[in-house]
Design an enzyme around this catalytic site. Structure first.
Site, short mmCIF file in Angstrom:
data_model
loop_
_atom_site.label_atom_id
_atom_site.label_comp_id
_atom_site.label_asym_id
_atom_site.label_seq_id
_atom_site.Cartn_x
_atom_site.Cartn_y
_atom_site.Cartn_z
N SER A 34 101.07 -24.20 55.99
CA SER A 34 100.77 -24.16 57.43
C SER A 34 99.42 -23.48 57.68
O SER A 34 98.80 -23.70 58.70
CB SER A 34 101.87 -23.42 58.19
OG SER A 34 102.02 -22.11 57.71
N ASN A 99 109.56 -16.00 62.56
CA ASN A 99 109.02 -16.47 61.28
C ASN A 99 108.98 -15.36 60.23
O ASN A 99 109.48 -15.52 59.12
CB ASN A 99 107.60 -17.03 61.50
CG ASN A 99 107.05 -17.63 60.22
OD1 ASN A 99 107.55 -18.64 59.74
ND2 ASN A 99 106.07 -16.98 59.64
N SER A 124 100.87 -3.71 55.43
CA SER A 124 99.55 -3.52 56.02
C SER A 124 99.38 -2.08 56.49
O SER A 124 100.36 -1.42 56.90
CB SER A 124 99.41 -4.45 57.22
OG SER A 124 98.32 -4.08 58.03
N TYR A 149 102.71 -8.69 65.27
CA TYR A 149 102.44 -8.91 63.84
C TYR A 149 102.70 -7.61 63.07
O TYR A 149 103.40 -7.58 62.06
CB TYR A 149 100.98 -9.37 63.65
CG TYR A 149 100.43 -9.04 62.29
CD1 TYR A 149 100.73 -9.82 61.18
CD2 TYR A 149 99.62 -7.90 62.09
CE1 TYR A 149 100.25 -9.49 59.93
CE2 TYR A 149 99.13 -7.57 60.85
CZ TYR A 149 99.45 -8.37 59.77
OH TYR A 149 98.97 -8.02 58.52
N LYS A 153 105.73 -6.05 60.10
CA LYS A 153 105.52 -5.32 58.83
C LYS A 153 106.36 -4.03 58.83
O LYS A 153 106.99 -3.71 57.82
CB LYS A 153 104.03 -4.99 58.64
CG LYS A 153 103.12 -6.19 58.54
CD LYS A 153 103.39 -7.03 57.31
CE LYS A 153 102.48 -8.24 57.21
NZ LYS A 153 102.89 -9.18 56.15
N ARG A 292 87.19 -4.54 71.58
CA ARG A 292 88.34 -5.46 71.54
C ARG A 292 89.60 -4.65 71.75
O ARG A 292 89.79 -3.60 71.12
CB ARG A 292 88.35 -6.15 70.17
CG ARG A 292 89.48 -7.13 69.98
CD ARG A 292 89.34 -7.92 68.67
NE ARG A 292 89.56 -7.12 67.48
CZ ARG A 292 89.56 -7.59 66.23
NH1 ARG A 292 89.31 -8.87 66.02
NH2 ARG A 292 89.76 -6.79 65.21
N ASP A 293 90.49 -5.15 72.60
CA ASP A 293 91.75 -4.44 72.88
C ASP A 293 92.49 -4.13 71.58
O ASP A 293 92.64 -5.01 70.73
CB ASP A 293 92.68 -5.31 73.74
CG ASP A 293 92.32 -5.21 75.21
OD1 ASP A 293 91.46 -4.37 75.54
OD2 ASP A 293 92.88 -5.98 76.01
C1 UD1 Z 1 93.53 -6.38 61.60
C2 UD1 Z 1 94.89 -5.74 61.62
C3 UD1 Z 1 95.47 -5.67 60.25
C4 UD1 Z 1 95.45 -7.02 59.60
C5 UD1 Z 1 94.02 -7.53 59.56
C6 UD1 Z 1 93.93 -8.90 58.94
C7 UD1 Z 1 95.46 -4.03 63.26
C8 UD1 Z 1 95.28 -2.63 63.68
N1 UD1 Z 1 94.79 -4.40 62.18
O1 UD1 Z 1 92.62 -5.46 61.03
O2 UD1 Z 1 96.79 -5.22 60.31
O3 UD1 Z 1 96.00 -6.94 58.30
O4 UD1 Z 1 93.52 -7.60 60.90
O5 UD1 Z 1 94.55 -9.86 59.72
O6 UD1 Z 1 96.15 -4.79 63.88
N2 UD1 Z 1 84.96 -7.11 64.54
C9 UD1 Z 1 83.82 -7.39 65.27
N3 UD1 Z 1 83.55 -8.68 65.58
C10 UD1 Z 1 84.35 -9.72 65.19
C11 UD1 Z 1 85.53 -9.43 64.44
C12 UD1 Z 1 85.81 -8.10 64.14
O7 UD1 Z 1 83.08 -6.48 65.63
O8 UD1 Z 1 84.05 -10.89 65.52
C13 UD1 Z 1 85.25 -5.70 64.18
C14 UD1 Z 1 86.56 -5.17 64.76
O9 UD1 Z 1 86.33 -4.59 66.00
C15 UD1 Z 1 86.96 -4.15 63.70
C16 UD1 Z 1 86.37 -4.70 62.40
O10 UD1 Z 1 85.40 -5.67 62.77
O11 UD1 Z 1 86.33 -2.95 63.94
C17 UD1 Z 1 87.41 -5.37 61.51
O12 UD1 Z 1 88.15 -6.30 62.28
P1 UD1 Z 1 89.17 -7.31 61.61
O13 UD1 Z 1 88.53 -7.98 60.45
O14 UD1 Z 1 89.72 -8.18 62.69
O15 UD1 Z 1 90.34 -6.38 60.99
P2 UD1 Z 1 91.19 -5.21 61.69
O16 UD1 Z 1 91.28 -5.38 63.15
O17 UD1 Z 1 90.72 -3.91 61.16
#
Ligand code: UD1
Length: 334
Positions: A34, A99, A124, A149, A153, A292-293
Site C-alpha cells: 500500500s 490498521n 518511535s 499515529y 505506537k 508546523r502544528d
Molecule cells: C515525525 C514524527 C515521528 C515519525 C517521523 C517519521 C512526531 C513528534 N514525530 O518526526 O514520530 O516517526 O515523523 O514519520 O510526531 N520540516 C521542515 N520542512 C518540511 C518538513 C519538515 O522544516 O517540509 C522540519 C520539521 O519542522 C521538523 C524537522 O524538519 O523540525 C523534521 O520533520 P519530519 O521529517 O517531518 O520528522 P519529525 O516531525 O521530527
C-alpha cells in the site's frame, strides 16, 4: 534465523531485509504494497544476491498470516507494517487505530498459535511525548504522544509489555527510532513516499531534483541555537543494523526491552539543509515559513542503552546521510 518482516518492502523494512540477508539470516516479507513498490523485492535481490520470500498480504489478515506460518518455519518477527503519516493520522484517526492496532494484534495472536516468541517492534521516539526533557532515556515515562499515529505506537508498546508479563518466555524489543534519513549506497533503496512528502529529507530530495520548487522551513523562532528545530537524524542503514542486533539479542533473552536507536546528537533543520548543500555541491532553494502544528523544538536520544545492551552505535555521518539521500533521490521514480 528465519525472520518474518512485515512491511519489509517499505523504507526501513527493505534496508533491514538487506542486513538480515547479508548476515546469513532468511527473510520472509509480508507487505500489502500500500506504500511500497513491488520491484523493491528485485532490488533487494540485486543488492544481496538472495531473493527473500514475499507474500503480498495485509497484516490484519489472520488467515493469510496462518498460511505464511504454515509454509515457513518462523523464528522471529520484525513488525514494521503500519500507517505512518503523522498529519494524515490526525485527520483519519479511526483508520490509523484500526490498521496499526489490528496488524499488531493479528500478528501476536497468530504467533501464539504457532509458538513463535520473538518480536522486534518498530516504535518511535514520539512515545516520549511533549513533556520529557531531552536527551530521551528509556526509563522516562513513554506513555503519551501528540498524534493518533504516535498513540498507536504507545498502545502497541503497552500491549507487548502486558503480553510479556503474561508470557514470561516471550521477548519483545521496542525499538524507538529517532529520525531515519539516508539511503542504501547502491542507490536502489530509499525513502520514496507517494505524493508530496511530509518528512524533511524526502522533501529536500524532491526540491534538489527540481520536482518541487523550494523547501519551507517550518519556523525559525524556536528556542534553539539557530531558531530551527533540532532532531536526531540517523542513517537508515545504521537503523537497519540496529534491528539485526536487536534480533540477535532477542534470540537469547526473554521479557520486554525498550531501546532508543539514535546517534545522540541534535541537528537543526538549517544545519541539515547546509550539510546537504555541501555534501552534494548544490544550492537548495528554501524559505522560512510558520511553525508546523505539533512540532517540538528539540529532541535527541540518549543512545547509551543500545550500545551497552546490543553493542550498537550509529557509524554514518551527516554527510553520508545527505550524500546517499541525494544518490537515491536523483534516480527515484526512473
Ligand atoms: C515525525 C514524527 C515521528 C515519525 C517521523 C517519521 C512526531 C513528534 N514525530 O518526526 O514520530 O516517526 O515523523 O514519520 O510526531 N520540516 C521542515 N520542512 C518540511 C518538513 C519538515 O522544516 O517540509 C522540519 C520539521 O519542522 C521538523 C524537522 O524538519 O523540525 C523534521 O520533520 P519530519 O521529517 O517531518 O520528522 P519529525 O516531525 O521530527
Amino acid at each position: 534465523m528465519n525472520v518474518l518482516v512485515t512491511g519489509g518492502a517499505g523504507y526501513i523494512g527493505s534496508h533491514t531485509v538487506v542486513e538480515l540477508l547479508n548476515a546469513g539470516h532468511n527473510a520472509i516479507i509480508v507487505d500489502d504494497l500500500s506504500n511500497a513498490k513491488a520491484d523493491v523485492i528485485d532490488r533487494i535481490e540485486t543488492i544481496t544476491g538472495k531473493r527473500p520470500v514475499f507474500y503480498k498480504l495485509d497484516c490484519k489478515d489472520k488467515d493469510g498470516l496462518r498460511k505464511v506460518f504454515s509454509e515457513n518455519q518462523v523464528d522471529a518477527i520484525i513488525h514494521f507494517a503500519a500507517f505512518k503519516a503523522v498529519g494524515e493520522s490526525v485527520k483519519k484517526p479511526l483508520q490509523y487505530y484500526r490498521n496499526n492496532l489490528d496488524s499488531a494484534m493479528a500478528m501476536l495472536e497468530v504467533m501464539e498459535e504457532f509458538g513463535c516468541k520473538k518480536f522486534v517492534f518498530s516504535s518511535s521516539a514520539t512515545v516520549y511525548g511533549p513533556n520529557n526533557p531531552h536527551p530521551y532515556k528509556e526509563e522516562m515515562k513513554a506513555i503519551e504522544s501528540s498524534s493518533p499515529y504516535g498513540w498507536t505506537k504507545v498502545m502497541i508498546e503497552r500491549i507487548l509489555t502486558d503480553y510479556c508479563t503474561a508470557h514470561p518466555d516471550f521477548c519483545a524489543i521496542l525499538l524507538r527510532y529517532f529520525n531515519p534519513i539516508g539511503a542504501h549506497e547502491s542507490g536502489l533503496l530509499g525513502d520514496d513516499p507517494n505524493g508530496i512528502p511530509n518528512n524533511l529529507m524526502p522533501y529536500i530530495g524532491r526540491v534538489a531534483a527540481g520536482q518541487l520548487e523550494k523547501l519551507t522551513i517550518f519556523g525559525d523562532d524556536y528556542p534553539t541555537p539557530d531558531g530551527t528545530c533540532q532532531r536526531d537524524y540517523l542513517h537508515v542503514v545504521d537503523l537497519a543494523v540496529g534491528h539485526l542486533k536487536a534480533l540477535e539479542y532477542a534470540e537469547n533473552h526473554e521479557g520486554v526491552e525498550a531501546i532508543n536507536l539514535g546517534t545522540g546528537n541534535g541537528i537543526s533543520v538549517l544545519e541539515l539543509v547546509h550539510a546537504f548543500e555541501t555534501a552534494n555541491d548544490m544550492k537548495l532553494p528554501y524559505v522560512i515559513g510558520p511553525r508546523r502544528d505539533g512540532d517540538l523544538p528539540a529532541f535527541w536520544a540518549d543512545a547509551g542503552k543500545a550500545k551497552t545492551l546490543l553493542g550498537w552505535e550509529a557509524t554514518h555521518t551527516v554527510e553520508d546521510m545527505c550524500r546517499s539521500s541525494w544518490n537515491f533521490a536523483k534516480n527515484a521514480g526512473k
